[in-house]
Write a protein that holds these residues in place. Structure first.
Motif, PDB file in Angstrom:
ATOM      1  N   UNK A 103      15.622 -40.090  -8.225  1.00  0.00           N
ATOM      2  CA  UNK A 103      15.401 -38.623  -8.209  1.00  0.00           C
ATOM      3  C   UNK A 103      14.405 -38.203  -7.135  1.00  0.00           C
ATOM      4  N   UNK A 104      14.746 -38.481  -5.902  1.00  0.00           N
ATOM      5  CA  UNK A 104      13.870 -38.143  -4.786  1.00  0.00           C
ATOM      6  C   UNK A 104      14.734 -37.743  -3.589  1.00  0.00           C
ATOM      7  N   UNK A 105      14.749 -36.478  -3.209  1.00  0.00           N
ATOM      8  CA  UNK A 105      13.857 -35.422  -3.708  1.00  0.00           C
ATOM      9  C   UNK A 105      14.299 -34.889  -5.062  1.00  0.00           C
ATOM     10  N   UNK A 106      13.328 -34.476  -5.852  1.00  0.00           N
ATOM     11  CA  UNK A 106      13.632 -33.903  -7.164  1.00  0.00           C
ATOM     12  C   UNK A 106      14.105 -32.460  -7.004  1.00  0.00           C
ATOM     13  N   UNK A 107      14.960 -32.052  -7.912  1.00  0.00           N
ATOM     14  CA  UNK A 107      15.403 -30.655  -7.901  1.00  0.00           C
ATOM     15  C   UNK A 107      14.208 -29.787  -8.300  1.00  0.00           C
ATOM     16  N   UNK A 108      13.921 -28.732  -7.543  1.00  0.00           N
ATOM     17  CA  UNK A 108      12.712 -27.930  -7.803  1.00  0.00           C
ATOM     18  C   UNK A 108      12.792 -27.155  -9.118  1.00  0.00           C
ATOM     19  N   UNK A 109      11.621 -26.943  -9.716  1.00  0.00           N
ATOM     20  CA  UNK A 109      11.567 -26.150 -10.949  1.00  0.00           C
ATOM     21  C   UNK A 109      11.942 -24.701 -10.695  1.00  0.00           C
ATOM     22  N   UNK A 146      18.736 -30.156  -0.751  1.00  0.00           N
ATOM     23  CA  UNK A 146      18.541 -31.573  -0.454  1.00  0.00           C
ATOM     24  C   UNK A 146      18.864 -32.442  -1.665  1.00  0.00           C
ATOM     25  N   UNK A 147      18.438 -32.004  -2.845  1.00  0.00           N
ATOM     26  CA  UNK A 147      18.698 -32.778  -4.066  1.00  0.00           C
ATOM     27  C   UNK A 147      20.190 -32.835  -4.372  1.00  0.00           C
ATOM     28  N   UNK A 148      20.871 -31.699  -4.210  1.00  0.00           N
ATOM     29  CA  UNK A 148      22.317 -31.662  -4.448  1.00  0.00           C
ATOM     30  C   UNK A 148      23.039 -32.547  -3.433  1.00  0.00           C
ATOM     31  N   UNK A 149      22.646 -32.438  -2.174  1.00  0.00           N
ATOM     32  CA  UNK A 149      23.287 -33.234  -1.132  1.00  0.00           C
ATOM     33  C   UNK A 149      23.079 -34.719  -1.322  1.00  0.00           C
ATOM     34  N   UNK A 150      21.915 -35.114  -1.767  1.00  0.00           N
ATOM     35  CA  UNK A 150      21.623 -36.535  -1.959  1.00  0.00           C
ATOM     36  C   UNK A 150      22.512 -37.131  -3.046  1.00  0.00           C
ATOM     37  N   UNK A 151      22.699 -36.413  -4.125  1.00  0.00           N
ATOM     38  CA  UNK A 151      23.559 -36.904  -5.198  1.00  0.00           C
ATOM     39  C   UNK A 151      25.015 -36.967  -4.734  1.00  0.00           C
TER      40      UNK A 151
END
Length: 426
Positions: free
Chosen positions: A193-199, A210-215
């Motif tokens: 989980x890096x980068x984590x999805x922001x709160x 970035x988080x969506x793209x990484x997954x």
């Protein structure tokens, strides 16, 4: 002659013969001044890459699936995104336009496994743009990102557990499973989980993207690992596991790498070339640094891959380390014999490139052309980056000529290194 003796004979042949005129300074000397040598972008020319070392054909449908997925993702982003923050809207529009342009470009990578990587990257970009757009418009994908990450992690565990290096021979196990290992290693890192999805995704839409793209990239990478493995096994009649053979071969090659590296230990991890001659500004400096750095990089990568249990990759890295040692030895001998220190010109750079091309062409005479092609990749890639580096001013004439001289020496070392690796696989 045995493979080992051919390897040693290959070292002897990569000596100082023919080194005169293979190097030079980035300037043309005149009285007390030096005139800068401007290289054209195509000074090094290009090469024709050998056929892919992967043992079977990789169907283009694998890349097509990434392209289709990327197009679907990007289609969900308007060409003129409407979001309250004008600066964010403009950045989204620019990102979308750039990604759309890349989707329209053909992937011209020389090997099909590389073309898959290119299309995975474009799919990643499309997912990143969509994730940022959704966050900027108030959609919170945190739960979906975590669900997808867990799904990929679970599927990764199952595929990795079933990876037993099944192949028709130990050598083919190396060639078939090394790219699969690379895909699995990439996927492993991207399930964290890096980068984590922001709160607060609205406040940080590009972090969300970035988080969506990484997954999405993790999903694509895992899919390719499974499909490439299936493509190979489908073409072979229930091949046996070569796990033990690869472990043993990687151990034997590791000992050879350790011994070879010890013979050039004094020339590793040193910034200034340890020679009596003043090599400042000469191709000899670039040649030495490239040759020394390649030994350290390949040897370190061998140890890391071996420790991680990536035995096919460890075999490749060991072979590259052995070739790199021979290239460094040849570079040392040449520099000590006053080679690589003559005035440089556009023509001398082109002549050095021609010699490197000839050396690369000679890998076709190796005991196994597929393995030789894979070991030769560092030299092949020299011709890929130089045009852009020259155009952008990252390298001067001396650096370009030094890198090309290294590519020649390394390519010459590939056939004997290939024979040595094959012997250790038997």
């Amino acid at each position: 002659m045995t493979s080992r003796r051919r390897f040693l004979a290959g070292l002897a042949s990569v000596g100082v013969a023919g080194l005169a005129g293979c190097s030079g300074l980035p300037f043309v000397e005149g009285d007390d001044e030096r005139e800068y040598v401007e290289l054209p972008r195509d000074a090094a020319g290009s090469i024709e890459w050998p056929d892919s070392p992967f043992p079977v054909a990789v169907p283009p449908t694998l890349a097509d699936s990434h392209r289709e997925r990327a197009e679907t993702l990007l289609a969900s982003v308007p060409t003129d995104p409407s979001v309250p923050n004008g600066a964010i809207a403009e950045e989204l529009r620019t990102d979308r336009e750039r990604t759309a342009e890349r989707l329209d470009e053909a992937a011209d990578d020389p090997w099909p496994t590389d073309r898959l990587e290119t299309w995975r990257g474009r799919r990643h970009e499309a997912a990143t743009v969509l994730g940022a757009y959704r966050a900027a418009t108030g959609e919170d994908d945190a739960e979906e990102v975590e669900t997808q990450r867990r799904s990929v992690r679970d599927a990764f565990g199952s595929l990795a557990a079933d990876h037993e290096y099944r192949a028709s021979s130990p050598l083919e196990a190396v060639l078939a499973h090394e790219p699969i290992e690379a895909l699995l290693a990439d996927c492993r890192g991207r399930t964290r989980p890096n980068p984590a999805y922001p709160d607060d995704p609205v406040a940080h839409p590009f972090r969300a993207g970035d988080a969506v793209g990484r997954v999405e990239l993790a999903r694509a990478t895992l899919a390719d690992a499974a499909r490439v493995r299936s493509v190979y096994l489908t073409e072979r009649d229930d091949p046996p596991s070569r796990w033990t053979a690869l472990i043993d071969a990687s151990d034997r090659l590791g000992l050879a790498v350790s011994r070879a590296r010890s013979t050039v230990r004094d020339f590793l991890d040193v910034y200034e070339p340890p020679f009596e001659a003043d090599l400042d500004g000469t191709p000899a400096t670039a040649l030495f640094r490239r040759a020394s750095g390649q030994v350290s990089a390949s040897a370190d990568e061998y140890e890391e891959r071996r420790d991680d249990g990536d035995y096919a990759t460890a075999v490749i890295e060991a072979g590259q380390a052995l070739a790199a040692v021979e290239a460094l030895r040849a570079a040392i001998e040449g520099i000590r014999g006053d080679g690589y220190q003559d005035p440089v010109s556009v023509e001398s750079v082109r002549e050095t490139a021609d010699r490197a091309r000839d050396a690369i062409d000679a890998i076709d005479e190796s005991d196994d052309v597929r393995l030789a092609a894979r070991l030769a990749r560092p030299a092949l890639e020299t011709f890929e980056y130089l045009p852009e580096y020259i155009e952008d001013g990252y390298v001067d004439a001396a650096r370009a000529q030094g890198d090309l001289a290294w590519a020649e020496l390394y390519a010459r070392a590939v056939p004997p290194a290939t024979a040595f690796v094959i012997e250790r696989m038997e």
